[in-house]
Design an enzyme around this catalytic site. Structure first.
Site, PDB file in Angstrom:
ATOM      1  N   GLU A  87     -24.377   0.850 -28.669  1.00 53.14           N
ATOM      2  CA  GLU A  87     -23.370   0.395 -29.622  1.00 53.14           C
ATOM      3  C   GLU A  87     -23.137   1.436 -30.728  1.00 53.14           C
ATOM      4  O   GLU A  87     -24.059   2.116 -31.170  1.00 53.14           O
ATOM      5  CB  GLU A  87     -23.839  -0.919 -30.245  1.00 53.14           C
ATOM      6  CG  GLU A  87     -22.901  -1.514 -31.281  1.00 53.14           C
ATOM      7  CD  GLU A  87     -23.469  -2.751 -31.964  1.00 53.14           C
ATOM      8  OE1 GLU A  87     -22.690  -3.453 -32.640  1.00 53.14           O
ATOM      9  OE2 GLU A  87     -24.685  -3.026 -31.830  1.00 53.14           O
TER      10      GLU A  87
ATOM     11  N   LYS B 294     -15.861  -6.559 -30.172  1.00 56.47           N
ATOM     12  CA  LYS B 294     -16.992  -7.451 -30.442  1.00 56.47           C
ATOM     13  C   LYS B 294     -16.510  -8.762 -31.061  1.00 56.47           C
ATOM     14  O   LYS B 294     -15.873  -8.780 -32.116  1.00 56.47           O
ATOM     15  CB  LYS B 294     -17.976  -6.758 -31.372  1.00 56.47           C
ATOM     16  CG  LYS B 294     -19.287  -7.502 -31.593  1.00 56.47           C
ATOM     17  CD  LYS B 294     -20.231  -6.648 -32.434  1.00 56.47           C
ATOM     18  CE  LYS B 294     -21.602  -7.284 -32.580  1.00 56.47           C
ATOM     19  NZ  LYS B 294     -22.529  -6.406 -33.351  1.00 56.47           N
TER      20      LYS B 294
ATOM     21  N   CYS C  12     -24.305  -6.468 -28.546  1.00 56.49           N
ATOM     22  CA  CYS C  12     -25.413  -6.812 -29.428  1.00 56.49           C
ATOM     23  C   CYS C  12     -25.491  -8.310 -29.764  1.00 56.49           C
ATOM     24  O   CYS C  12     -25.961  -9.109 -28.962  1.00 56.49           O
ATOM     25  CB  CYS C  12     -25.321  -5.945 -30.688  1.00 56.49           C
ATOM     26  SG  CYS C  12     -26.907  -5.721 -31.543  1.00 56.49           S
TER      27      CYS C  12
END
Length: 260
Positions: A43, A112, A146
């Protein structure tokens, strides 16, 4: 069909895209020497969590990063799950996962969905509005970033729609690395899917990151795991195992989503 996977677990230079492009180019070259089908990056690898300077550091529409990943994919004949970068747009800055095929085609951009308040992401980034689904070599896959793995319903949406390989790019802090391992194993078991998760190592001014990049099969068995240092994790996955496991324990047939 089988895939050979290479996961690049690395340190990231805080707020220094130029150095990080050089580091990634070298790491991809090293990974490509093992002749993988897919190389996976972590990331925010261009900037790290230098969130307060993203206005100056973010890649406009990810144009530079996309060109860079296309060049690397074509040079080494690999699919790239190209980790995520800060992508600036007229609407704001997104944390964007980039998938590029071994032919240099941009397969997917995923922003995200879930922003992590403990690291102030919601102050500097825009939440995504799109799904993470994509296809490589006719295999249904999905990509996440994540904090997304703490939302099992988000991964389940994709696996219920056929995704059997779930990729995660992360910068997961070391103090909660036990959560990282437990969550990833759980996501593999409940979705009867391969989990391919790449975390960074090293530290920035506020955090130390825990590594432990992992490849987990649809039974929840860890088939490859890194430690807490820079490492290229190699694993071979057998895509036929996905259907085999789903036939043995038919959870997707037995779901009753009208009650959920």
């Amino acid at each position: 069909m089988k895939w050979k996977i290479a996961c690049i677990q690395m340190d990231i230079a805080f707020g220094n895209p130029e150095e990080n492009y050089q580091r990634i180019r070298y790491k991809i070259m090293l990974a490509a020497a093992s002749k993988p089908d897919i190389v996976v990056l972590p990331e925010l690898w261009t900037t790290g969590y230098d969130l307060t300077r993203l206005d100056e550091l973010a890649d406009h529409e990810a144009d530079r990063t996309i060109r860079f990943l296309q060049e690397c994919a074509l040079a080494h004949s690999i699919h790239l799950v190209g980790g995520s970068v800060a992508r600036s747009t007229p609407e704001g800055i997104f944390n964007t996962l980039i998938i590029v095929s071994n032919k240099g085609k941009v397969v997917k951009l995923y922003d995200k969905l879930h922003l992590f308040q403990l690291m102030n992401e919601h102050h500097f980034l825009m939440p995504g509005q799109n799904d993470g689904a994509f296809t490589l070599d006719e295999q249904h896959c999905a990509g996440f970033i994540c904090y997304d793995i703490r939302f099992p319903e988000w991964l389940r949406v994709h696996s219920a729609d056929g995704a059997g390989v779930l990729f995660i790019a992360a910068e997961w802090p070391e103090p909660r690395i036990s959560h990282w391992r437990a969550l990833l194993i759980s996501r593999a078991i409940e979705n009867q899917a391969y989990i391919i998760a790449v975390n960074r190592v090293g530290s920035d001014p506020a955090n130390t990151f825990g590594g432990h990049s992992m490849v987990i099969n649809p039974w929840g068995e860890i088939i490859a795991e890194a430690g807490d240092q820079e490492e290229i994790v190699l694993a071979e996955i057998d895509l036929e195992l996905i259907d085999s496991v789903r036939k043995q324990i038919p959870v997707f047939q037995d779901r009753r989503p009208e009650f959920y």
